[in-house]
Design a protein around this motif. Structure first.
Motif, PDB file in Angstrom:
ATOM      1  N   SER A  41     -14.363 -31.101  18.630  1.00  0.00           N
ATOM      2  CA  SER A  41     -13.208 -30.074  18.863  1.00  0.00           C
ATOM      3  C   SER A  41     -13.578 -29.669  20.349  1.00  0.00           C
ATOM      4  N   ALA A  42     -12.650 -28.703  20.879  1.00  0.00           N
ATOM      5  CA  ALA A  42     -13.017 -28.372  22.243  1.00  0.00           C
ATOM      6  C   ALA A  42     -14.309 -27.192  22.255  1.00  0.00           C
ATOM      7  N   THR A  47     -10.081 -23.732  23.883  1.00  0.00           N
ATOM      8  CA  THR A  47      -8.607 -23.829  23.461  1.00  0.00           C
ATOM      9  C   THR A  47      -7.814 -22.295  23.995  1.00  0.00           C
ATOM     10  N   GLU A  74     -10.630 -31.125  24.326  1.00  0.00           N
ATOM     11  CA  GLU A  74     -11.216 -32.085  23.357  1.00  0.00           C
ATOM     12  C   GLU A  74     -11.920 -33.097  24.429  1.00  0.00           C
ATOM     13  N   PHE A 136      -7.644 -33.672  17.146  1.00  0.00           N
ATOM     14  CA  PHE A 136      -6.327 -32.757  17.412  1.00  0.00           C
ATOM     15  C   PHE A 136      -5.414 -33.402  18.510  1.00  0.00           C
ATOM     16  N   ARG A 150      -2.941 -25.697  15.739  1.00  0.00           N
ATOM     17  CA  ARG A 150      -4.467 -24.917  15.983  1.00  0.00           C
ATOM     18  C   ARG A 150      -5.372 -25.423  14.732  1.00  0.00           C
ATOM     19  N   GLY A 151      -6.362 -25.727  14.986  1.00  0.00           N
ATOM     20  CA  GLY A 151      -7.376 -26.215  13.856  1.00  0.00           C
ATOM     21  C   GLY A 151      -7.400 -27.611  13.652  1.00  0.00           C
ATOM     22  N   GLY A 152      -6.469 -28.441  14.168  1.00  0.00           N
ATOM     23  CA  GLY A 152      -6.178 -29.829  13.929  1.00  0.00           C
ATOM     24  C   GLY A 152      -7.186 -30.907  14.014  1.00  0.00           C
ATOM     25  N   SER A 153      -8.220 -30.674  14.577  1.00  0.00           N
ATOM     26  CA  SER A 153      -9.337 -31.526  14.722  1.00  0.00           C
ATOM     27  C   SER A 153      -9.810 -31.925  13.167  1.00  0.00           C
ATOM     28  N   ARG A 416     -10.806 -19.162  12.101  1.00  0.00           N
ATOM     29  CA  ARG A 416     -10.102 -18.220  12.842  1.00  0.00           C
ATOM     30  C   ARG A 416      -9.654 -17.580  11.554  1.00  0.00           C
TER      31      ARG A 416
HETATM   32  N1  ASP Z   1      -9.497 -27.173  19.627  1.00  0.00           N
HETATM   33  C1  ASP Z   1      -8.400 -27.082  18.951  1.00  0.00           C
HETATM   34  C2  ASP Z   1      -8.425 -25.545  18.307  1.00  0.00           C
HETATM   35  O1  ASP Z   1      -9.107 -24.636  18.627  1.00  0.00           O
HETATM   36  C3  ASP Z   1      -8.387 -27.783  17.646  1.00  0.00           C
HETATM   37  C4  ASP Z   1      -9.579 -27.562  16.715  1.00  0.00           C
HETATM   38  O2  ASP Z   1     -10.390 -26.918  16.991  1.00  0.00           O
HETATM   39  O3  ASP Z   1      -9.625 -28.055  15.615  1.00  0.00           O
HETATM   40  O4  ASP Z   1      -7.195 -25.285  17.527  1.00  0.00           O
END
Ligand code: ASP
Ligand code: MG
Length: 416
Positions: A41-42, A47, A74, A136, A150-153, A416
């Protein structure tokens, strides 16, 4: 020798120091004799920061440009991590999502993967490389860059694991695994040794932020063996798989809560056929997600309906309903915030009657009114006022025998 996909979340690679320790961890895996593909991820809040910057320039930035922007986060991680691994004397190569073969539908911001052609990943692996893939992101047939939401990694990792038939997909994060409930709220939350896809899917949808729901769906569909563990220590994590051996007497595996709840009530609706279809059809057309629906009272042909939606959709939902006022007769529409949905999840619930009744009892003993209820075979959710959330979750955790002796390990903020 096994083939591993190791995924590292934003907080795991949040600083240069952490990047170095992740690089070591990857090399360790190779030293154990395994092949390794890494998804990153980033870094940290990158992000979020990119989104903030865009919004300073334009309150409604174009979706396409946002994907162009966000995918850079990323790409920074993947190349820095590859450089770090190179410094440890290993052969390493990084790929963007599209180089790794991720094809998606032509939708910006929440594209679904249509196909993965991991040719380059596989041949780089065969050439003895550690392969790093940016999370992601993918590309449409027309060569447009897309992101998975969001969160797609997590989804990148699971999908890639399926595509290259990896033996394990390890999700490294800032907690030790999947907990029976939010360890920030309940000190004695217990780490689960294993959990089924179905339970994990419910928990992920119901607010547990450790794994992205779409990744769990993907894992279930392709039977990918997932392991969630910490990047800060070597503790055993939680295994997510199809069937888990049920611990004696444990019917509830986890408790989740979701604060993003608004309730809308439509009162005094003329109860004629087609009313529900009209109301919820119009909401669906406006792309408003509706969760729990309850109908009550049926006095002299008048009924009341309530449903829940997200806080951000509340206003839009009210507008949609006002907009159909001439077609649907009702006397009043009201809405409420300051609500929370608390849910208990457990595969054992199917075969144990009385689990839901116990939940209602525990909540009532906290002096809290239950506003709405919804159930499925493996979960029961109650909507309650949010002010006593902590007390309710702690009481439920104890009532279902989930309290552990030790204290939960809590790391940074990958969730998150
Ligand atoms: N960097 C993206 C995000 O913060 C993807 C991820 O972290 O999975 O949503
Ligand atoms: Mg992130």
């Amino acid at each position: 020798m096994a083939l591993y996909v190791m995924k590292f979340g934003g907080s795991s690679v949040g600083t240069i120091e952490r990047m170095k320790s992740v690089a070591k961890r990857i090399v360790e895996k190779q030293d154990e004799g395994h092949q390794v593909v890494v998804v990153v991820s980033a870094m940290g809040d990158t992000t979020d920061d990119l989104i903030d910057q865009a919004k300073l320039l334009n309150a409604e930035p174009m979706a396409r440009e946002m994907d162009m922007l966000m995918t850079t986060g990323e790409q920074i991680s993947m190349s820095l991590l590859s450089i770090a691994i190179g410094a440890l004397g290993r052969q390493c190569v990084s790929y963007t999502g599209w180089q790794a073969g991720f094809r998606t539908e032509p939708v910006h911001g929440k594209a679904r993967i249509t196909d993965i052609v991991p040719t380059r990943v596989v041949s780089a692996l065969e050439g003895g490389n550690i392969v790093i893939v940016a999370g992601f992101q993918g590309m449409t047939e027309d060569g447009e860059i897309t992101t998975f939401g969001r969160g797609g990694s997590d989804t990148t990792a699971v999908a890639l694991a399926a595509a290259i038939s990896a033996d394990f997909c390890e999700i490294y994060t800032d907690v030790d695994g999947i907990y029976s409930t939010d360890p920030r709220m309940v000190q004695h939350a217990r780490k689960l040794k294993e959990i089924s896809y179905d339970e994990m899917l419910e928990l992920a949808h119901l607010g547990a932020a450790v794994l992205h729901p779409r990744a769990v769906e993907y894992a279930k569909h392709h039977q990918v063996c997932l392991v969630v563990r910490s990047s800060f220590n070597h503790n055993e994590g939680t295994v997510v798989k199809e069937e888990v051996s049920m611990e004696q007497g444990v019917v509830v595996s986890g408790i989740a809560y979701d604060k993003n709840v608004a309730r809308i009530s439509i009162l005094g609706v003329s109860h004629v056929p087609g009313v529900l279809a009209k109301v919820f059809g119009s909401l669906a057309e406006a792309d408003i997600n509706v969760d729990i629906i309850v109908q009550s009272g049926d006095l002299e042909g008048k009924a009341d309906f309530s449903f829940t939606t997200t806080l951000s959709d509340r206003k839009k939902a009210l507008e949609v309903i006002q907009g159909i006022a001439s077609e649907v007769n009702f006397s009043e529409v009201t809405s409420e915030e300051n609500l929370v949905k608390v849910s208990i999840v457990g595969a054992g619930m199917i075969s144990h009657p009385g689990v839901a009744a116990q939940m209602f009892d525990v909540i009532s003993k906290q002096g809290v009114n239950i506003k709405m209820v919804s159930t499925s075979e493996i979960k029961t959710s109650c909507v309650i006022e949010s002010d006593k959330l902590n007390e309710v979750v702690i009481a439920l955790h104890t009532a279902y025998g989930l309290d552990s002796e030790g204290q939960a390990f809590i790391g940074g903020k990958d969730r998150r």
